[in-house]
Design a protein around this motif. Structure first.
Motif, PDB file in Angstrom:
ATOM      1  N   CYS A   1      -5.011   5.654   0.624  1.00  0.00           N
ATOM      2  CA  CYS A   1      -4.421   4.820   1.668  1.00  0.00           C
ATOM      3  C   CYS A   1      -4.604   5.454   3.040  1.00  0.00           C
TER       4      CYS A   1
ATOM      5  N   PRO B   1       0.829  -1.213   0.000  1.00  0.00           N
ATOM      6  CA  PRO B   1       0.000   0.000   0.000  1.00  0.00           C
ATOM      7  C   PRO B   1       0.854   1.250   0.000  1.00  0.00           C
ATOM      8  N   ALA B   2       0.243   2.370  -0.328  1.00  0.00           N
ATOM      9  CA  ALA B   2       0.982   3.620  -0.519  1.00  0.00           C
ATOM     10  C   ALA B   2       1.321   4.322   0.785  1.00  0.00           C
TER      11      ALA B   2
ATOM     12  N   ARG C   1      -3.161   7.685  -4.633  1.00  0.00           N
ATOM     13  CA  ARG C   1      -3.040   6.473  -3.826  1.00  0.00           C
ATOM     14  C   ARG C   1      -2.690   6.805  -2.376  1.00  0.00           C
ATOM     15  N   ARG C   2      -1.859   7.799  -2.172  1.00  0.00           N
ATOM     16  CA  ARG C   2      -1.513   8.174  -0.799  1.00  0.00           C
ATOM     17  C   ARG C   2      -2.745   8.699  -0.058  1.00  0.00           C
TER      18      ARG C   2
ATOM     19  N   GLU D   1      -5.885   0.000  -4.485  1.00  0.00           N
ATOM     20  CA  GLU D   1      -5.089   0.388  -3.321  1.00  0.00           C
ATOM     21  C   GLU D   1      -5.545  -0.380  -2.086  1.00  0.00           C
TER      22      GLU D   1
ATOM     23  N   ARG E   1      -4.300  -3.954  -1.781  1.00  0.00           N
ATOM     24  CA  ARG E   1      -2.897  -4.118  -1.394  1.00  0.00           C
ATOM     25  C   ARG E   1      -2.718  -4.277   0.112  1.00  0.00           C
TER      26      ARG E   1
END
Length: 459
Positions: free
Chosen positions: A125, A52-53, A121-122, A167, A170
């Protein structure tokens, strides 16, 4: 195609013998590379799952283990509620939860997530991890952006949902999602998002009357519900997601203004059922393998149960077999738990529970929240404090059958984005009196405590 290849192979084996008397000797073919089995080497395993991010919180997380299959509706005999079930860690688990809302997450990813997928993605996440830390395993969100009504918006929403699901997948302990496809109410998800569907352009397929009675839900070229279903179904990362546990047609389908004056009986109520609810649920259940929901349906009490019965009787078997009945409850904060206002707030909940039990369906309390009378509307700001023990006592105590619910009002205010040099975003804050403020430590502790009770812990 197998027979011709087999004949060709036989002919190729026979050819050297047929030509041996007249053809010069042939050089032997180069030896084939030894296989992994012949050489004793193990075949290559699956590629490792991308990380993950952002760092994933595991200690104290409310998220469940990775799913092994799609969520299944398990019906009950009439007289009791069914339930939701999913396999993980090699066994079936009954899904019990008090989840959260990040209704605007896709819009935030699109418009405030940064310039590219890495930045988005951040944000995704960080939001998912914050929900997991709060003890919630399930998130409900809108499957659209704030302003809708175009194919471009549908495509952008599909992109954001696909990114979010990837995401989430993950994570070691991914969250689950309920995705709503249309919002009737003002504030989000219409060509003019400041207005409800009742107040859209009367000639537009997005006006409530056109959408529900005139086939507007399947109009082409305007970002309709049917086009959204098609776009999402065409994306394997969405349609095949085991983390989606429900597709919901409409958030708070209100019939009081534009459809049958709320009566849920007569010609217009029949048209609502025939022209929208039955075919739309049919399309939804045909295109996706996950459970389906109508959404909170609003009308007068007198005809509510009869309308629901007629709808359930007319649904295609495929849709009914994966249907989860749902409803919403908002109770006012009052001076005493004996205040009759609390009872008046739950009349529809009791009817929804009766409908679900009569047909052996699972029930999801799609929104549970507390309004503070006189509380000023605010966005991630201070305001009158909430009394969540009072809310949970009035709504949940005495109704032990409720084992799946989603709390409204737990916005993520100024959520810091790891690795983004101080960037932050606010998600899931609606700005009304049901929102608990970021300073309400006691309310958040009460919410986490409720999530830890046995009724909301998955088997």
């Amino acid at each position: 195609m197998r027979a011709p290849r087999r004949l060709a192979a036989i002919a190729a084996l026979a050819l050297p013998f047929a030509c041996a008397a007249s053809d010069p000797p042939q050089r032997p073919a180069p030896a084939e590379a030894p296989s992994a089995i012949a050489s004793g080497l193990a075949p290559p395993g699956p590629a490792p799952r991308p990380r993950p991010a952002c760092p994933e919180t595991l200690a104290g997380s409310g998220a469940w283990p990775r799913p092994e299959d799609f969520t299944k509706v398990v019906p009950s005999k009439p007289g009791a509620l069914g339930h939701l079930e999913q396999r993980w860690s090699g066994r079936p688990a009954r899904l019990r939860f008090l989840g959260a809302h990040l209704f605007d997450l896709l819009g935030k990813l699109r418009h405030e997530g940064g310039g590219g997928d890495a930045e988005r993605r951040r944000v995704a996440c960080a939001a998912l991890d914050a929900v997991a830390r709060a003890g919630a395993p399930v998130v409900r969100l809108w499957g659209f952006l704030k302003a809708t009504g175009s194919p471009d918006e549908v495509g952008a929403a599909a992109d954001m949902l696909a990114l979010l699901l990837d995401e989430n997948a993950r994570r070691e302990r991914p969250l689950r999602f309920v995705v709503t496809l249309v919002n009737h109410q003002a504030g989000y998800g219409a060509p003019d998002p400041s207005r409800s569907l009742d107040d859209q352009d009367p000639k537009s397929p997005w006006h409530a009357r056109q959408l529900y009675l005139g086939g507007g839900w399947k109009a082409r070229g305007g970002g309709s519900l049917a086009e959204r279903i098609e776009a999402f179904a065409a994306r394997p990362e969405i349609a095949e997601s085991k983390e989606i546990i429900g597709w919901e047609l409409v958030n708070e389908l209100d019939t009081f203004r534009s459809v049958a004056s709320g009566a849920l009986a007569g010609v217009e109520a029949e048209a609502l059922r025939r022209e929208f609810l039955i075919p739309a649920l049919g399309v939804l259940s045909a295109r996706f393998p996950q459970p389906v929901l109508v959404g909170d349906l609003r009308g007068h009490a007198a005809s509510y149960i009869e309308f629901a019965r007629s709808l359930l009787a007319a649904l295609p078997a495929e849709a009914r077999g994966r249907l989860v009945w749902t409803g919403h409850v908002y109770a006012p904060k009052v001076a005493s738990a004996k205040d009759p206002a609390l009872g008046r707030a739950t009349w529809k909940l009791d009817k929804d529970l009766a409908i679900a039990a009569e047909h052996g369906l699972p029930f999801l309390l799609g929104e549970i929240g507390q309004h503070v009378p006189g509380g000023a509307a605010r966005f991630c700001g201070g305001g009158a404090a909430h009394d969540l023990p009072q809310l949970f006592g009035a709504v949940l105590e005495g109704r032990p059958a409720i084992e799946a619910a989603l709390f409204w009002g737990e916005g993520l205010c100024r959520l810091e984005i790891p690795g983004s040099e101080g960037a932050w975003v606010s998600i899931g804050a609606g700005g009304d009196s049901a929102d608990i403020g970021p300073e309400e430590v006691a309310a958040r502790e009460a919410l986490r405590g409720e999530r830890g009770k046995a009724r909301f812990l998955a088997d």
